[in-house]
Design an enzyme around this catalytic site. Structure first.
Site, PDB file in Angstrom:
ATOM      1  N   GLN A  83       0.812  -1.205   0.000  1.00 29.53           N
ATOM      2  CA  GLN A  83       0.000   0.000   0.000  1.00 29.53           C
ATOM      3  C   GLN A  83       0.860   1.276   0.000  1.00 29.53           C
ATOM      4  O   GLN A  83       2.074   1.217   0.181  1.00 29.53           O
ATOM      5  CB  GLN A  83      -0.880   0.027   1.237  1.00 29.53           C
ATOM      6  CG  GLN A  83      -2.001  -0.993   1.226  1.00 29.53           C
ATOM      7  CD  GLN A  83      -2.916  -0.799   2.423  1.00 29.53           C
ATOM      8  OE1 GLN A  83      -2.960  -1.637   3.298  1.00 29.53           O
ATOM      9  NE2 GLN A  83      -3.624   0.318   2.470  1.00 29.53           N
ATOM     10  N   HIS A  84       0.134   2.400  -0.129  1.00 29.47           N
ATOM     11  CA  HIS A  84       0.748   3.732  -0.057  1.00 29.47           C
ATOM     12  C   HIS A  84       1.868   3.845  -1.108  1.00 29.47           C
ATOM     13  O   HIS A  84       1.735   3.331  -2.195  1.00 29.47           O
ATOM     14  CB  HIS A  84       1.274   4.030   1.348  1.00 29.47           C
ATOM     15  CG  HIS A  84       0.332   3.666   2.453  1.00 29.47           C
ATOM     16  ND1 HIS A  84      -0.850   4.325   2.681  1.00 29.47           N
ATOM     17  CD2 HIS A  84       0.391   2.682   3.393  1.00 29.47           C
ATOM     18  CE1 HIS A  84      -1.458   3.781   3.724  1.00 29.47           C
ATOM     19  NE2 HIS A  84      -0.738   2.772   4.171  1.00 29.47           N
ATOM     20  N   ASP A 238      -2.367  -4.721  -0.610  1.00 31.12           N
ATOM     21  CA  ASP A 238      -2.124  -6.113  -0.188  1.00 31.12           C
ATOM     22  C   ASP A 238      -3.010  -6.542   0.988  1.00 31.12           C
ATOM     23  O   ASP A 238      -3.498  -7.691   1.016  1.00 31.12           O
ATOM     24  CB  ASP A 238      -0.639  -6.398   0.081  1.00 31.12           C
ATOM     25  CG  ASP A 238       0.030  -5.442   1.043  1.00 31.12           C
ATOM     26  OD1 ASP A 238      -0.644  -4.551   1.607  1.00 31.12           O
ATOM     27  OD2 ASP A 238       1.261  -5.587   1.236  1.00 31.12           O
TER      28      ASP A 238
HETATM   29  O1  LIG Z   1       1.459   0.252   4.768  1.00 30.40           O
HETATM   30  C1  LIG Z   1       0.903  -0.810   4.983  1.00 30.40           C
HETATM   31  C2  LIG Z   1      -0.500  -0.855   5.454  1.00 30.40           C
HETATM   32  O2  LIG Z   1      -1.070   0.407   5.630  1.00 30.40           O
HETATM   33  C3  LIG Z   1       1.671  -2.092   4.779  1.00 30.40           C
HETATM   34  O3  LIG Z   1       0.961  -3.190   5.243  1.00 30.40           O
HETATM   35  C4  LIG Z   1       2.067  -2.232   3.313  1.00 30.40           C
HETATM   36  O4  LIG Z   1       0.919  -2.533   2.550  1.00 30.40           O
HETATM   37  C5  LIG Z   1       3.198  -3.225   3.112  1.00 30.40           C
HETATM   38  O5  LIG Z   1       2.816  -4.541   3.351  1.00 30.40           O
HETATM   39  P1  LIG Z   1       3.791  -5.813   3.433  1.00 30.40           P
HETATM   40  O6  LIG Z   1       4.787  -5.707   2.351  1.00 30.40           O
HETATM   41  O7  LIG Z   1       4.396  -5.821   4.791  1.00 30.40           O
HETATM   42  O8  LIG Z   1       2.849  -6.967   3.226  1.00 30.40           O
END
Ligand SMILES: O=C(CO)[C@@H](O)[C@H](O)COP(=O)(O)O
Ligand SMILES: Nc1ncnc2c1ncn2[C@@H]1O[C@H](COP(=O)(O)OP(=O)(O)O)[C@@H](O)[C@H]1O
Length: 478
Positions: A83-84, A238
């Site tokens: 995300q983000h 994700d």
């Molecule tokens: O920033 C967030 C949720 O807001 C994280 O959960 C990212 O989406 C990265 O996820 P992973 O790579 O750790 O699965």
């Protein structure tokens, strides 16, 4: 590697997360995983966290190459992504600079300034979240301040999963789940906030169109190692993808242990937490996804194990340490400038106890946020917080015995570990299957039995450790 023949149409689910890309080829009829592929990413070390988007694209092509015949057989594909983050492209779709990732805390001053300008309540009511350093709006502000020429040259601004969806289909689209992590998509109106974008100096024409649940991005373009014309889903973030993959219903919480630690549930009510602990994301099925996220989870604990010269499972009980492993700064609690803090060392403290302390500290804030996450929907329905439901434990860390025991000991809850290991990719596959068959994604996930796995009964909550961690926390940001 191919595992067995398929009975229904083949669909592909992609998980482009922080550390790697994983792809599953799935039988849309039964949910059987027919083949899987995986390729690593590289993330910059040092002050920031960046990855060249071309690394994601090459990793996706490599992982697709490991699917054998299934890449060409698949009738639909969707991408779940970290995300983000901020991806800035030129008019040809090439990255102007490496992507700024969700765990890059250089944008903390910009996030603080945004919150200061409007107030946390304003952000929560309008956007559902109080933006921290992870949010795209803060990263865009950082870019404008530190690299104004790059910001001025941007012809397109994307999220990680949008970048890949566009490479597959040519469509400049995102979905409401991932859009809700930008800080410029207002959850109150379910649209980009034009006033905020004007203030941020970002032309809305640079942004992808936001698709609703069940909408298709387009079809696979020519020249890729996929069937041209296969359906491409909108994709999503994700965490939203994993929620879809689990067929999550309100009252059921998920704890995900990966690069990030996350705790979330689906909700019928739009979250609006002005404290900033719970982000008010949208889910990929048209509802909401209240979520709390930490920056220091599996990588931080693995780093501590390496420093101690121990295997990650080499933990020992007892002792008196409190360890807050905020090696990357922290997001929950919002301490972007924090570093790791270890207190309570004695002559008789063992290395295994210090390692156990790192696990405890990594899980502590997530479990602390769990009730707040579940309360968002409980408020809406007037029912209980769902605390009787076993906690679903997923992500790479869910494969580790020490992680499982830590979560059981500190939560006091029953914990279910799905046998399926790649819930994000499975969720993307559910989205792809749903587009093909017009079936409800939750019904597909339940038919595929994606959450099936052993339920570990509750252990008595280790209140002494929780108390030590609570006492250490005020020292961590100082
Ligand atoms: O920033 C967030 C949720 O807001 C994280 O959960 C990212 O989406 C990265 O996820 P992973 O790579 O750790 O699965
Ligand atoms: N068998 C295992 N036991 C404990 N942890 C594991 C195991 N296998 C992988 N991991 C952890 O999983 C992490 C990767 O998880 P993953 O969810 O794939 O991350 P991300 O989605 O952020 O890329 C690694 O950092 C590693 O510490």
């Amino acid at each position: 590697m191919a595992q067995q023949g398929s009975h229904g149409p083949v669909v592909l689910g992609v998980d482009s997360s922080t550390q790697s890309t994983k792809v599953l080829a799935v039988d849309a009829g039964t949910g059987a995983v027919l083949a899987r592929g995986q390729a690593p990413h590289t993330v910059s070390a040092g002050a920031g966290r960046e990855t060249d988007p071309e690394v994601w694209w090459r990793a996706l092509l490599t992982a697709l190459g490991q699917l054998g015949e299934y890449a060409g057989l698949a009738q639909a594909v969707a991408v779940g992504g970290q995300q983000h983050g901020l991806v800035v492209l030129d008019a040809e779709g090439a990255a102007l600079r490496p992507a700024l990732l969700w765990n890059d805390v250089r944008s903390a001053p910009q996030a603080a300034a945004l919150v200061e300008r409007h107030g946390a309540q304003w952000w929560a009511e309008r956007f559902g979240s109080v933006p921290g350093a992870s949010f795209t709006v803060a990263k865009w502000a950082w870019l404008r301040e530190h690299e104004p020429e790059t910001a001025a040259a941007a012809a397109a601004v994307r999220l990680p999963h949008d970048f890949l969806t566009e490479r597959l289909s040519g469509a400049a689209v995102t979905d409401r789940g991932d859009a809700s992590g930008t800080g410029w998509w207002a959850s109150r109106t379910e649209a980009y906030d034009e006033a905020l974008l004007a203030e941020a100096g970002l032309d809305p024409a640079l942004l992808p169109a936001v698709l609703g649940a069940g909408e298709q991005a387009g079809t696979v373009r020519d020249g890729l190692p996929l069937r041209a014309g296969a359906v491409v889903g909108a994709g999503t973030g994700d965490n939203a993808a994993a929620a879809l993959g689990l067929g999550l219903t309100p009252g059921r919480a998920v704890l995900s242990l990966g690069t990030s630690g996350t705790v979330y549930a689906v909700s019928r009510r739009r979250p609006a937490d002005a404290s900033g602990t719970v982000a008010g994301f949208a889910s990929a099925d048209g509802g909401w996804l209240p979520l709390a996220c930490t920056l220091n989870c599996t990588l931080a604990v693995d780093k501590v194990a390496a420093l101690l010269g121990r295997d990650r499972e080499d933990v020992e009980p007892g002792g008196s340490v409190a360890f807050l492993p905020f090696l990357d700064g922290e997001r929950t609690p919002n301490l972007p400038y924090a570093s790791g803090l270890l207190t309570g060392l004695r002559h008789d403290t063992t290395a295994g106890q210090v390692l156990q302390g790192a696990y405890d500290g990594a899980v502590y804030a997530l479990l602390d946020a769990l009730d707040q996450v579940l309360a968002v929907d409980a408020d809406a329905s007037g029912s209980g917080s769902g605390s009787e439901e076993p906690l679903l434990l997923i992500g790479g860390g869910a494969r580790g015995a020490a992680w499982l025991q830590t979560v059981r000991r500190l939560s006091g809850r029953a914990v279910q570990v799905p046998e399926a290991q790649e819930l994000v990719a499975l969720g993307a596959a559910v989205q792809a299957a749903s587009l093909l068959t017009s079936e409800d994604p939750t019904a597909i996930a339940h038919r595929w039995a994606t959450a099936r796995g052993p339920v570990h009964p509750p252990l008595p909550r280790d209140e002494a450790t929780l108390t030590r961690l609570a006492a250490a926390l005020p020292l961590a940001g100082s």
